[in-house]
Design a protein around this motif. Sequence first.
Motif, PDB file in Angstrom:
ATOM      1  N   VAL A  20       0.841  -1.202   0.000  1.00 52.22           N
ATOM      2  CA  VAL A  20       0.000   0.000   0.000  1.00 52.22           C
ATOM      3  C   VAL A  20       0.873   1.248   0.000  1.00 52.22           C
ATOM      4  O   VAL A  20       0.607   2.209  -0.742  1.00 52.22           O
ATOM      5  N   VAL A  21       1.935   1.241   0.802  1.00 53.54           N
ATOM      6  CA  VAL A  21       2.846   2.386   0.831  1.00 53.54           C
ATOM      7  C   VAL A  21       3.503   2.571  -0.528  1.00 53.54           C
ATOM      8  O   VAL A  21       3.622   3.711  -1.027  1.00 53.54           O
ATOM      9  N   GLY A  26       4.024   5.530  -5.643  1.00 53.04           N
ATOM     10  CA  GLY A  26       3.926   5.555  -7.101  1.00 53.04           C
ATOM     11  C   GLY A  26       2.941   6.601  -7.587  1.00 53.04           C
ATOM     12  O   GLY A  26       3.188   7.301  -8.571  1.00 53.04           O
ATOM     13  N   ALA A  27       1.827   6.736  -6.882  1.00 53.91           N
ATOM     14  CA  ALA A  27       0.832   7.751  -7.249  1.00 53.91           C
ATOM     15  C   ALA A  27       1.381   9.154  -7.018  1.00 53.91           C
ATOM     16  O   ALA A  27       1.188  10.051  -7.850  1.00 53.91           O
ATOM     17  N   VAL A  28       2.063   9.354  -5.911  1.00 56.68           N
ATOM     18  CA  VAL A  28       2.632  10.676  -5.614  1.00 56.68           C
ATOM     19  C   VAL A  28       3.690  11.043  -6.641  1.00 56.68           C
ATOM     20  O   VAL A  28       3.716  12.176  -7.146  1.00 56.68           O
ATOM     21  N   TYR A  31       1.991  11.995  -9.835  1.00 58.14           N
ATOM     22  CA  TYR A  31       1.384  13.322  -9.732  1.00 58.14           C
ATOM     23  C   TYR A  31       2.445  14.413  -9.864  1.00 58.14           C
ATOM     24  O   TYR A  31       2.250  15.396 -10.581  1.00 58.14           O
ATOM     25  N   VAL A  32       3.579  14.224  -9.202  1.00 62.20           N
ATOM     26  CA  VAL A  32       4.659  15.212  -9.262  1.00 62.20           C
ATOM     27  C   VAL A  32       5.211  15.307 -10.679  1.00 62.20           C
ATOM     28  O   VAL A  32       5.463  16.413 -11.182  1.00 62.20           O
ATOM     29  N   ILE A  33       5.388  14.186 -11.344  1.00 60.82           N
ATOM     30  CA  ILE A  33       5.869  14.211 -12.733  1.00 60.82           C
ATOM     31  C   ILE A  33       4.872  14.943 -13.618  1.00 60.82           C
ATOM     32  O   ILE A  33       5.246  15.721 -14.493  1.00 60.82           O
ATOM     33  N   ALA A  60      -0.764  10.176 -11.905  1.00 61.66           N
ATOM     34  CA  ALA A  60      -0.917   9.586 -10.572  1.00 61.66           C
ATOM     35  C   ALA A  60      -1.656   8.251 -10.661  1.00 61.66           C
ATOM     36  O   ALA A  60      -1.261   7.265 -10.024  1.00 61.66           O
ATOM     37  N   THR A  61      -2.701   8.219 -11.461  1.00 61.55           N
ATOM     38  CA  THR A  61      -3.447   6.973 -11.655  1.00 61.55           C
ATOM     39  C   THR A  61      -2.577   5.914 -12.310  1.00 61.55           C
ATOM     40  O   THR A  61      -2.552   4.758 -11.882  1.00 61.55           O
ATOM     41  N   TYR A  62      -1.835   6.316 -13.326  1.00 62.72           N
ATOM     42  CA  TYR A  62      -0.942   5.380 -14.007  1.00 62.72           C
ATOM     43  C   TYR A  62       0.129   4.861 -13.051  1.00 62.72           C
ATOM     44  O   TYR A  62       0.419   3.653 -13.026  1.00 62.72           O
ATOM     45  N   GLY A  63       0.730   5.758 -12.261  1.00 66.55           N
ATOM     46  CA  GLY A  63       1.763   5.334 -11.311  1.00 66.55           C
ATOM     47  C   GLY A  63       1.233   4.349 -10.296  1.00 66.55           C
ATOM     48  O   GLY A  63       1.886   3.343  -9.985  1.00 66.55           O
ATOM     49  N   ALA A  64       0.035   4.611  -9.775  1.00 64.91           N
ATOM     50  CA  ALA A  64      -0.559   3.715  -8.780  1.00 64.91           C
ATOM     51  C   ALA A  64      -0.897   2.356  -9.403  1.00 64.91           C
ATOM     52  O   ALA A  64      -0.598   1.308  -8.823  1.00 64.91           O
TER      53      ALA A  64
END
Length: 89
Positions: A20-21, A26-28, A31-33, A60-64
């Motif tokens: 989960v962390v 990954g989402a953060v 989002y930053v990118i 962010a969605t893609y990273g998560a």
Amino acid sequence: MVSRPNERRSGRKILLVIAVVAVVIGAVFGYVIGLVAPGVFGQIELAGTTLFSPTPSGFATYGALATAAALGVLFALVHVVSRFDTDAR
């Protein structure tokens, strides 16, 4: 919190917390990118279908999802391999 010597922690719970962390990280990062480099990246496509647009929320969605998918595959492989471990409890 003081841990007791006889208290055992479940490895599955620990791995779930770590997963989960990692997904949140990954989402953060996504989002930053998306904030730092808008327009640098094109749309994320799969088989000619646009999945995510190059926005902070899209990245962010893609990273998560990418992190969750990678961890899911790894955890599934560990689960399958652990079935063949004769010393497992």
